[in-house]
Design an enzyme around this catalytic site. Sequence first.
Site, PDB file in Angstrom:
ATOM      1  N   GLY A 199       0.827  -1.203   0.000  1.00  0.00           N
ATOM      2  CA  GLY A 199       0.000   0.000   0.000  1.00  0.00           C
ATOM      3  C   GLY A 199       0.858   1.248   0.000  1.00  0.00           C
ATOM      4  N   GLY A 200       0.302   2.284   0.624  1.00  0.00           N
ATOM      5  CA  GLY A 200       1.005   3.562   0.682  1.00  0.00           C
ATOM      6  C   GLY A 200       2.327   3.456   1.418  1.00  0.00           C
ATOM      7  N   GLY A 249      22.228  12.681 -30.859  1.00  0.00           N
ATOM      8  CA  GLY A 249      21.745  13.278 -29.613  1.00  0.00           C
ATOM      9  C   GLY A 249      22.392  12.621 -28.415  1.00  0.00           C
ATOM     10  CB  ALA A 250      23.288   9.128 -27.723  1.00  0.00           C
TER      11      ALA A 250
HETATM   12  C1  HXC Z   1      -3.037  -4.399  12.473  1.00  0.00           C
HETATM   13  C2  HXC Z   1      -2.002  -6.293  11.705  1.00  0.00           C
HETATM   14  C3  HXC Z   1      -1.875  -5.720  10.416  1.00  0.00           C
HETATM   15  C4  HXC Z   1      -2.387  -4.393  10.215  1.00  0.00           C
HETATM   16  C5  HXC Z   1      -1.030  -7.685  10.356  1.00  0.00           C
HETATM   17  N1  HXC Z   1      -1.462  -7.513  11.609  1.00  0.00           N
HETATM   18  N2  HXC Z   1      -1.272  -6.612   9.606  1.00  0.00           N
HETATM   19  N3  HXC Z   1      -2.566  -5.635  12.711  1.00  0.00           N
HETATM   20  N4  HXC Z   1      -2.937  -3.782  11.282  1.00  0.00           N
HETATM   21  N5  HXC Z   1      -2.273  -3.797   9.055  1.00  0.00           N
HETATM   22  C6  HXC Z   1      -1.367  -8.445  12.720  1.00  0.00           C
HETATM   23  C7  HXC Z   1      -2.215  -9.684  12.563  1.00  0.00           C
HETATM   24  O1  HXC Z   1      -3.521  -9.459  13.030  1.00  0.00           O
HETATM   25  C8  HXC Z   1      -1.441 -10.661  13.462  1.00  0.00           C
HETATM   26  O2  HXC Z   1      -1.760 -10.368  14.800  1.00  0.00           O
HETATM   27  C9  HXC Z   1      -0.010 -10.276  13.262  1.00  0.00           C
HETATM   28  O3  HXC Z   1      -0.038  -8.935  12.772  1.00  0.00           O
HETATM   29  C10 HXC Z   1       0.718 -11.117  12.250  1.00  0.00           C
HETATM   30  O4  HXC Z   1      -0.059 -11.169  11.054  1.00  0.00           O
HETATM   31  P1  HXC Z   1      -0.369 -12.546  10.297  1.00  0.00           P
HETATM   32  O5  HXC Z   1      -1.433 -12.270   9.324  1.00  0.00           O
HETATM   33  O6  HXC Z   1      -0.583 -13.634  11.303  1.00  0.00           O
HETATM   34  O7  HXC Z   1       1.037 -12.829   9.583  1.00  0.00           O
HETATM   35  P2  HXC Z   1       1.311 -13.403   8.139  1.00  0.00           P
HETATM   36  O8  HXC Z   1       0.494 -14.625   7.901  1.00  0.00           O
HETATM   37  O9  HXC Z   1       2.798 -13.523   8.041  1.00  0.00           O
HETATM   38  O10 HXC Z   1       0.811 -12.278   7.120  1.00  0.00           O
HETATM   39  C11 HXC Z   1       1.388 -10.998   7.098  1.00  0.00           C
HETATM   40  C12 HXC Z   1       0.591 -10.036   6.190  1.00  0.00           C
HETATM   41  C13 HXC Z   1      -0.910 -10.050   6.600  1.00  0.00           C
HETATM   42  C14 HXC Z   1       0.773 -10.454   4.731  1.00  0.00           C
HETATM   43  C15 HXC Z   1       1.236  -8.656   6.370  1.00  0.00           C
HETATM   44  O11 HXC Z   1      -0.987  -9.892   8.007  1.00  0.00           O
HETATM   45  C16 HXC Z   1      -1.702  -8.968   5.939  1.00  0.00           C
HETATM   46  O12 HXC Z   1      -2.091  -9.121   4.790  1.00  0.00           O
HETATM   47  N6  HXC Z   1      -1.942  -7.900   6.696  1.00  0.00           N
HETATM   48  C17 HXC Z   1      -2.765  -6.802   6.226  1.00  0.00           C
HETATM   49  C18 HXC Z   1      -2.097  -6.016   5.175  1.00  0.00           C
HETATM   50  C19 HXC Z   1      -2.858  -4.822   4.777  1.00  0.00           C
HETATM   51  O13 HXC Z   1      -3.823  -4.908   4.030  1.00  0.00           O
HETATM   52  N7  HXC Z   1      -2.520  -3.671   5.350  1.00  0.00           N
HETATM   53  C20 HXC Z   1      -3.163  -2.428   5.145  1.00  0.00           C
HETATM   54  C21 HXC Z   1      -2.591  -1.895   3.830  1.00  0.00           C
HETATM   55  S1  HXC Z   1      -3.257  -0.345   3.434  1.00  0.00           S
HETATM   56  P3  HXC Z   1      -1.705 -11.472  15.961  1.00  0.00           P
HETATM   57  O14 HXC Z   1      -2.174 -10.766  17.171  1.00  0.00           O
HETATM   58  O15 HXC Z   1      -2.595 -12.572  15.524  1.00  0.00           O
HETATM   59  O16 HXC Z   1      -0.269 -11.905  16.038  1.00  0.00           O
HETATM   60  C22 HXC Z   1      -2.127   0.686   4.003  1.00  0.00           C
HETATM   61  C23 HXC Z   1      -2.433   2.108   3.722  1.00  0.00           C
HETATM   62  C24 HXC Z   1      -1.223   2.926   3.959  1.00  0.00           C
HETATM   63  O17 HXC Z   1      -1.168   0.299   4.563  1.00  0.00           O
HETATM   64  C25 HXC Z   1      -1.429   4.258   3.324  1.00  0.00           C
HETATM   65  C26 HXC Z   1      -0.253   5.143   3.576  1.00  0.00           C
HETATM   66  C27 HXC Z   1      -0.419   6.441   2.850  1.00  0.00           C
END
Ligand code: HXC
Length: 511
Positions: free
Chosen positions: A172-173, A407-408
């Site tokens: 994402g961002g 040009g290069a």
């Molecule tokens: C809160 C999160 C989290 C998040 C993971 N966790 N991502 N908690 N916010 N974004 C937590 C899980 O609940 C879990 O907690 C622990 O972290 C480990 O995650 P798992 O899923 O068990 O690990 P894994 O299987 O290795 O997968 C990792 C992952 C997946 C691929 C990163 O967790 C995932 O897809 N997360 C969400 C990604 C996402 O969509 N993020 C938002 C993107 S948008 P526990 O307590 O069970 O250990 C964004 C906008 C930014 O970021 C904009 C900026 C301008």
Amino acid sequence: MESREKRVEEFLERNKQADLGGGQARIDKQHDSGKMTARERINTLLDPNTFVEIDKFVLHNCSNFGMDKKKFDGDGIVSGYGKIDGRLVFVYAYDFTICGGSLSRTNANKIVKVQRMALKMGAPIIAINDSGGARIQEGISSLAGYGDIFYQNTIASGVIPQISVIMGPCAGGACYSPALTDFIFMVKEQSHMFVTGPDVVKTVTHEEVDKEELGGAAVHASRSGVCHFVGETEEDTLMMVRELLSFLPSNNIEDPLIMPTQDNPNRIIESLDELIPEDPSKPYDIKKIIEEIADDHNFFEIHANFAQNIVVGFIRLDGKTVGIVADQPAFQAGVLDIDSSDKAARFIRFCDCFNIPIVTLEDVPGFLPGCTQEHNGIIRHGAKIVYAYVEASVPKITIITRKAYGGAYIVMSSKHTGCDINFAYPSAEIAVMGAEGAVNILYRNLSDEDKKKTIEEYEKTFSNPYRAAELGYVDEIIMPSQTRAKLIQALDMAQNKVRSTPAKKHGNIPL
Ligand code: HXC
């Protein structure tokens, strides 16, 4: 009143607890997936026993979705400062064991704090990324945190080197902080960067792609150009970060370190006199020249697998860091295209920000023709190289090794666009275009035999450096074997270069 023993006990216990991040079970999970923890990464990166952690006990203050019961010391970021080769650096690492290293309002504040400190102290900053992105439970507060980080990245750009190391997910961002920094490192088959993940891609575009294919290290290092370096392992990657920093100054008002060398500055390299093939259509590897001329043959290449028709990276000459930009005749004849223009321009600007002289090795048949290039904006992208070279006020030395066409010729740091010394080898060919193309345009209707004769005449006129030298566009014709000595002499001459330009806020580089 608490006894002294109790206070010591609490001090030790609290620190022990904080060092465990999200707990032993999650640390074990991190290790089982082949990854180091945030603190292990920092300690591997820095000189032993130099890491000073700050904000170790910061806690988030979110209570949505049960977060008030899910608090861990440090809140998913380990940050502070330490030394690399005895020089100060700032560092922060996402701790995946705490809420997946997700970004909260509070841990974003920790990042901004070290970003500001690094800027104030004039020291490089290294970010180690392994994060699930915005902390979902916090909503907009987390997004605001990203915005603050991007702001600091931009303010610090060109003042201190900023390095990003991606060691897990970066989605994402969250990708835009690394993208705003100077160099991105990734780990083979372990790091992933994408603005939208495979599931969203499938929903929106119906493309089926896995995360490695979408945003793995191999893709970003070779096709998108987002990533500059790929390490085989985490340790290997962190060692590359240390090596990169050895070439750089700590900030934009320092010069890079001088590394003492036993390598003779006047070393004559006879093998180079034989390197360039007599037949101008035959390729040769420009990296051979770079490695031969460098102190101790050490070339630190950047973006090695992206736009391989141009080669960029650092060497040292007589101990001093030099940025190399070189056309690569061994890959697509060294032709300039969109990606190689972007690659070179960005590197030139980095060198200029940090007072690193630029040496250009030129063997370029021109810009790549075709609809793909034209329609995707080779005019716009090619202009970036001209702009970057002209704008760069560091010493600039060019060597025309063979072809400098059209040009290069102008674009690749010619005398006209501000290079300080322009060398040419006797094999240099400086012309508007290659002989065959020129004769086909000028004498379309000639018989084959007459065409052959005219091509020979054109080659005799232009396939040498002497016409350009007569006009003063080439300062000196040198033998390839003299390259190292001549470059060191020219860089020594130009080291106190001063160039003034009209006052302005900033120019408008064609982006
Ligand atoms: C809160 C999160 C989290 C998040 C993971 N966790 N991502 N908690 N916010 N974004 C937590 C899980 O609940 C879990 O907690 C622990 O972290 C480990 O995650 P798992 O899923 O068990 O690990 P894994 O299987 O290795 O997968 C990792 C992952 C997946 C691929 C990163 O967790 C995932 O897809 N997360 C969400 C990604 C996402 O969509 N993020 C938002 C993107 S948008 P526990 O307590 O069970 O250990 C964004 C906008 C930014 O970021 C904009 C900026 C301008």
